[in-house]
Design a protein around this motif. Structure first.
Motif, PDB file in Angstrom:
ATOM      1  N   GLU A   1       0.830  -1.214   0.000  1.00 26.95           N
ATOM      2  CA  GLU A   1       0.000   0.000   0.000  1.00 26.95           C
ATOM      3  C   GLU A   1       0.865   1.265   0.000  1.00 26.95           C
ATOM      4  O   GLU A   1       0.575   2.226  -0.721  1.00 26.95           O
TER       5      GLU A   1
ATOM      6  N   LYS B   1       2.462   1.708  -3.428  1.00 29.83           N
ATOM      7  CA  LYS B   1       1.477   2.229  -4.372  1.00 29.83           C
ATOM      8  C   LYS B   1       1.244   3.717  -4.129  1.00 29.83           C
ATOM      9  O   LYS B   1       1.155   4.516  -5.077  1.00 29.83           O
ATOM     10  N   HIS B   2       1.154   4.092  -2.852  1.00 33.50           N
ATOM     11  CA  HIS B   2       0.949   5.498  -2.493  1.00 33.50           C
ATOM     12  C   HIS B   2       2.135   6.345  -2.946  1.00 33.50           C
ATOM     13  O   HIS B   2       1.954   7.470  -3.438  1.00 33.50           O
ATOM     14  N   ASN B   3       3.361   5.818  -2.788  1.00 28.32           N
ATOM     15  CA  ASN B   3       4.559   6.538  -3.226  1.00 28.32           C
ATOM     16  C   ASN B   3       4.527   6.800  -4.731  1.00 28.32           C
ATOM     17  O   ASN B   3       4.883   7.888  -5.198  1.00 28.32           O
TER      18      ASN B   3
ATOM     19  N   GLU C   1       1.883   7.010  -6.620  1.00 29.92           N
ATOM     20  CA  GLU C   1       0.845   7.999  -6.907  1.00 29.92           C
ATOM     21  C   GLU C   1       1.344   9.413  -6.616  1.00 29.92           C
ATOM     22  O   GLU C   1       1.097  10.346  -7.385  1.00 29.92           O
TER      23      GLU C   1
ATOM     24  N   GLY D   1       7.013  11.214  -1.994  1.00 30.85           N
ATOM     25  CA  GLY D   1       6.669   9.802  -2.096  1.00 30.85           C
ATOM     26  C   GLY D   1       7.778   8.881  -1.622  1.00 30.85           C
ATOM     27  O   GLY D   1       8.017   7.822  -2.206  1.00 30.85           O
TER      28      GLY D   1
END
Length: 318
Positions: free
Chosen positions: A151, A154-156, A158, A310
């Motif tokens: 997670e 994925k956030h990084n 984005e 990120g």
């Protein structure tokens, strides 16, 4: 994080020192201890067997939060509780106080049938590991550790792909910084130079940039900080103008009916302070304001820049 002689006095030496935090298992409960702002933040993995127990734990933590001045920010989730402890400066007294508070909480959990497992899913079927997750620490099972890591990754991605709208972001940052400037001027009017107002100015500028610019990326943080420093200059200038305007308004008749508008004083404040030999104090206020703002907001700006790039990570400590 702590000297070995100090670490050994905390919870019977059950916690391992991982430099940034202490973590381990004490009386069957997975516990982490992290340095916060003027306090130590504790995380205890505690599974609540039913809703009634969960409510009892919540009520107990709320009572501790209100009755014990050393305990604050006490909260509970389904598999984890957190609380902060403010400790005395002396570690001999601090360790004693810390042990008493944690023992009391752990005993309450034991007496209410709370077990200790993964902070996310509550599993007790395997040995857990301590994970560092964006400057927080939790004991997790391998499955939850991997899921959290994915997670964050994925956030990084984005965040790295986000691009802010510079023009709209600047407008938002200016609006936010102006709100902070009002706070600065009001505090200055009370006779103080408030670094905390400068820090609030920076936070509001970044929030304004994020809202109107759609996201807070690296350039957004940099732009917000620049606007904050410019706004501090104008806030100091307005504060001095206000003081001078008050003097002319009150003593104008004694000064041969000298009268200036607020705008005229604002435009010529440097000339005025030079004529009355207050130039050094004016610039000293400005420099002190900048230094106090840096002191109060450096950590916030660093974490905002780090978070906007990120670079959040998940590390398995052991």
């Amino acid at each position: 994080m702590l000297k070995e002689s100090v670490r050994a006095t905390i919870l019977d030496g059950a916690l391992t020192d991982y430099e940034k935090n202490l973590a381990g298992r004490y009386k069957g409960y997975y516990i982490t201890m992290t340095r916060g702002n003027n306090c130590y933040v504790f995380s205890v993995n505690a599974n609540m067997p039913d809703d009634e127990t969960f409510k009892r734990v919540q009520d107990f933590l709320a009572q501790k939060n209100s009755s014990d001045k050393n305990v604050s920010a006490a909260t509970a989730t389904e598999h984890n509780i957190q609380f902060a402890i403010t400790l005395p400066a002396s570690w001999k007294k601090a360790a004693k106080k810390l042990n008493i508070i944690v023992d009391e909480i752990v005993t309450f959990l034991e007496n209410n049938g709370c077990t200790s497992g993964c902070a996310v899913c509550g599993t007790q079927d395997e040995t857990l590991a301590c994970y560092e997750i964006k400057d927080e620490y939790r004991y997790l099972c391998n499955k939850c550790g991997n899921e959290v890591s994915m997670e964050i990754h994925k956030h990084n991605e984005e965040l790295a792909n986000q691009k802010s709208n510079l023009v709209s972001g600047i407008i938002g940052a200016v609006i936010g910084a102006m709100l902070g400037a009002v706070l600065w001027i009001l505090i200055y009017k009370l006779g103080y130079i408030a670094g905390i107002a400068g820090a609030a100015m920076g936070i509001l500028a970044m929030k304004g940039y994020e809202i109107l610019g759609k996201c807070l990326d690296k350039k957004g943080v940099v732009v917000s900080v620049i606007i904050m420093f410019i706004m501090i200059y104008f806030a100091n200038r307005v504060a001095w103008t206000w003081e001078a305007y008050g003097v002319f308004k009150e003593y104008g008749s004694e000064l041969n009916d000298v009268s200036f508008t607020f705008g005229e004083i604002f435009q010529s404040i440097e000339t005025m302070i030079k004529e009355i030999d207050c130039e050094r104090q004016y610039y000293a206020d400005l420099v002190i304001g900048y230094l106090l703002t840096l002191f109060c907001s450096a950590s916030t700006m660093f974490h905002a820049f780090k978070g906007s790039s990120g670079n959040a990570q998940v590390k398995k400590l052991g």
